[in-house]
Design a protein around this motif. Structure first.
Motif, short mmCIF file in Angstrom:
data_model
loop_
_atom_site.label_atom_id
_atom_site.label_comp_id
_atom_site.label_asym_id
_atom_site.label_seq_id
_atom_site.Cartn_x
_atom_site.Cartn_y
_atom_site.Cartn_z
N ALA A 88 0.81 -1.22 0.00
CA ALA A 88 0.00 0.00 0.00
C ALA A 88 0.84 1.26 0.00
N SER A 89 2.12 1.17 0.40
CA SER A 89 2.96 2.36 0.51
C SER A 89 3.80 2.62 -0.73
N ALA A 90 3.67 1.77 -1.77
CA ALA A 90 4.44 1.95 -3.01
C ALA A 90 3.51 2.27 -4.16
N GLY A 91 4.08 2.88 -5.21
CA GLY A 91 3.31 3.16 -6.41
C GLY A 91 2.30 4.27 -6.25
N GLY A 92 2.59 5.22 -5.34
CA GLY A 92 1.66 6.33 -5.16
C GLY A 92 0.52 5.97 -4.23
N ALA A 93 -0.52 6.76 -4.28
CA ALA A 93 -1.64 6.58 -3.35
C ALA A 93 -2.35 5.26 -3.55
N ALA A 94 -2.32 4.74 -4.78
CA ALA A 94 -3.06 3.51 -5.06
C ALA A 94 -2.34 2.26 -4.59
N GLY A 95 -1.04 2.36 -4.28
CA GLY A 95 -0.27 1.17 -3.95
C GLY A 95 0.03 0.35 -5.18
N THR A 96 0.68 -0.80 -5.01
CA THR A 96 1.02 -1.62 -6.17
C THR A 96 1.08 -3.09 -5.80
N ASN A 97 0.86 -3.94 -6.81
CA ASN A 97 0.97 -5.38 -6.63
C ASN A 97 2.36 -5.87 -7.00
N TYR A 98 2.76 -6.97 -6.39
CA TYR A 98 4.00 -7.64 -6.75
C TYR A 98 3.67 -9.11 -7.04
N GLY A 99 3.97 -9.55 -8.24
CA GLY A 99 3.77 -10.95 -8.58
C GLY A 99 5.08 -11.70 -8.56
N GLN A 100 5.06 -12.91 -8.05
CA GLN A 100 6.26 -13.74 -8.06
C GLN A 100 5.89 -15.18 -8.43
N VAL A 101 6.85 -15.86 -9.05
CA VAL A 101 6.64 -17.24 -9.47
C VAL A 101 7.58 -18.15 -8.68
N LEU A 102 7.03 -19.21 -8.10
CA LEU A 102 7.82 -20.22 -7.40
C LEU A 102 7.79 -21.51 -8.21
N PRO A 103 8.95 -22.04 -8.57
CA PRO A 103 8.94 -23.34 -9.26
C PRO A 103 8.48 -24.44 -8.33
N LEU A 104 7.74 -25.40 -8.88
CA LEU A 104 7.27 -26.51 -8.07
C LEU A 104 8.42 -27.43 -7.67
N LYS A 105 8.38 -27.92 -6.45
CA LYS A 105 9.26 -28.99 -5.98
C LYS A 105 8.38 -30.22 -5.82
N TRP A 106 8.97 -31.40 -5.97
CA TRP A 106 8.09 -32.56 -5.99
C TRP A 106 8.79 -33.83 -5.53
N ASN A 107 7.95 -34.81 -5.22
CA ASN A 107 8.36 -36.18 -5.03
C ASN A 107 7.81 -36.98 -6.20
N THR A 108 8.58 -37.89 -6.72
CA THR A 108 8.10 -38.71 -7.83
C THR A 108 7.21 -39.85 -7.36
N ALA A 109 7.48 -40.36 -6.18
CA ALA A 109 6.70 -41.50 -5.68
C ALA A 109 5.35 -41.03 -5.15
N PRO A 110 4.29 -41.83 -5.33
CA PRO A 110 2.98 -41.49 -4.77
C PRO A 110 3.04 -41.37 -3.26
#
Length: 490
Positions: A468-490
């Motif tokens: 809310a404190s960035a990008g002027g009075a309207a504020g701003t969004n930040y998008g981020q991508v996290l790669p999936l981590k996984w187990n192969t076994a069920p």
């Protein structure tokens, strides 16, 4: 011994020791492959998806099949060919045009159809009426190297036609198309499709000031002796044409259904009965160094199988945080059983079929809800606390709790603590659902196992937070991508 030869020898030894004695389709850890799959594109709720496909091969060009498939049943909604010259990059944008996605490109690389005809709306011909309104708006993208365009001392006409000169490729019509009534078959001008493709998509929402950049999953057919990407995959070129007969293209030898070329049974006259054209090939199941389509599908299943995925999540209301997990299943279509519901009167071009059920790893598919049942998630907050009872995790808005968790569609988007309606980070709708947990932030392991079978899944986590404190009075969004981590076994 030269270093390069030593490296090959070590790779071959390690391959033998690890049990890799035969060629197999494998995920490329460096992100460069013969095949790329972008797990998600969307034009929902103000989103635009920017696509970039690069040829990292600095000597040879690539003849590339690009196919957009819808999120519900991975119906083909737009496909074409791109001819990448050495070290070339092709870009395009996917936007919303009325109710339908459309492609726009100003790129100077050659395409079939030509750029002027490529800038158009996606095609809804293979979507049932119930799916036409939204069926093109979300999905995933297949990117397949059909064959290399080789460099030589005396370059072939296809190389000359597609090689950039002062920033523009000639795209010579006589070479790429020929007789409009019977387009040229370019198989003889191509050599074995080698590795070199890398791709990414950026999902951008200008109005909401957020963007998510997602790399493609790259696949290579690995040579069982060297442990390196195979150099002898056969040319997989099929004309970008609505022809069903012919003698030259590998895709035209059967006017109806060729099980050796695709595992997509929708083209089987006995089941799906959808008419197959040359532009339907190649697909992900087309043999790429394997004996047949069934073998290709089995290799993809093994390469992409994941028993569960684990990711961090954030849904803290104080920063308007939201988290969506994209779980794309790019081989699910090949397990469907179909019923040819439309009649000759209502579907004279044989473009439509209805999913009746599924087999193999998707044998638990509920065709009515377009979902498969998976195991329960495991949830932790950031201080190790965990949900003690499964009925404290619900698929909202079910207040009674649920002992059943599902993945919907080909591209399942699981939103966390978001409630009903569109998802929080990506604005997904078609195949979206919400998992509600007791904690706002933490770690979650999502099951991608149906019964005892690990499903073939690719994807990513999209997290959005608001400052809310960035990008002027309207504020701003930040998008981020996290790669999936996984187990192969069920």
């Amino acid at each position: 011994m030269k270093k390069s030869l030593l490296a090959v020898g070590v790779a071959a030894t390690l391959g033998a020791l690890s049990g890799v004695s035969n060629a197999a389709m494998t995920v490329a850890q460096n992100g460069v492959g013969q095949i790329n799959i972008l797990p998600y594109y969307t034009v929902q709720n103000g989103n635009t998806t920017l696509i970039s496909i690069a040829n990292t091969d600095e000597l040879n060009g690539k003849a590339v099949k690009v196919r957009f498939r819808g999120a519900q049943f991975s119906d083909d909604v737009f496909d074409f060919q791109v001819f990448l010259s050495p070290a070339d990059v092709w870009t395009a944008a996917v936007t919303l045009d009325g109710n339908v996605a459309r492609l726009t490109t100003n790129d100077n690389s050659c395409t079939l159809p030509a750029k002027a005809d490529l800038n158009q709306k996606f095609v809804t011909a293979r979507l049932l009426d119930a799916n036409k309104a939204q069926g093109t708006r979300e999905g995933y993208v297949e990117i397949i190297n059909m064959g290399d365009i080789p460099v030589s001392a005396v370059p072939d006409s296809l190389y000359v036609a597609t090689k950039h000169v002062n920033g523009v490729a000639p795209c010579t019509t006589a070479v790429l198309i020929g007789d409009v009534a019977a387009p040229n078959d370019l198989t003889g001008k191509l050599t074995n499709p080698k590795t070199g493709l890398t791709s990414f998509a950026t999902i951008i929402n200008v109005a909401n000031s957020k963007a998510f950049t997602v790399p493609a999953t790259a696949l290579n057919q690995i040579d069982g002796v060297t442990g390196l990407p195979s150099l002898v995959v056969p040319v997989r070129y099929s004309r970008q044409a609505n022809l069903t007969t012919g003698t030259l293209s590998f895709g035209s030898v059967s006017p109806a259904f060729a099980s050796a070329q695709t595992a997509d049974s929708v083209f089987d006259p006995a089941t799906g009965n959808v008419k197959m054209y040359e532009f339907d090939l190649p697909d992900l199941s087309t043999p790429y160094g394997t004996a047949n389509a069934a073998a290709q599908l089995a290799e993809l299943q093994t390469a992409l199988a994941k028993g569960s995925v684990v990711t961090e999540y954030a849904t803290d209301d104080s920063i308007l945080a939201s988290t969506d997990v994209v779980l794309s299943q790019p081989t699910r279509r090949y397990y469907y059983t179909w019923t040819d519901t439309p009649t000759a009167a209502t579907d004279p071009l044989r473009t439509l079929a209805t999913v009746d059920g599924a087999t193999g790893v998707y044998s638990s598919l509920d065709a009515d809800t377009n979902s498969v049942t998976v195991g329960a998630p495991s949830v932790y907050d950031r201080e190790e606390r965990t949900v003690s009872a499964e009925n404290n995790i619900v698929i909202s808005p079910n207040p009674q709790g649920s002992a059943t968790w599902t993945l919907i569609g080909e591209v399942s988007v699981v939103s966390i603590n978001n409630g009903a309606g569109k998802t929080g980070a990506l604005g997904a709708e078609i195949t979206a659902q919400d998992y509600t947990f007791a904690y706002n932030d933490g770690l979650v392991r999502l099951s991608t196992t149906a019964g005892v079978q690990a499903l073939p899944v690719i994807g990513f986590t999209a997290v959005n937070v608001f400052n809310a404190s960035a990008g002027g009075a309207a504020g701003t969004n930040y998008g981020q991508v996290l790669p999936l981590k996984w187990n192969t076994a069920p």
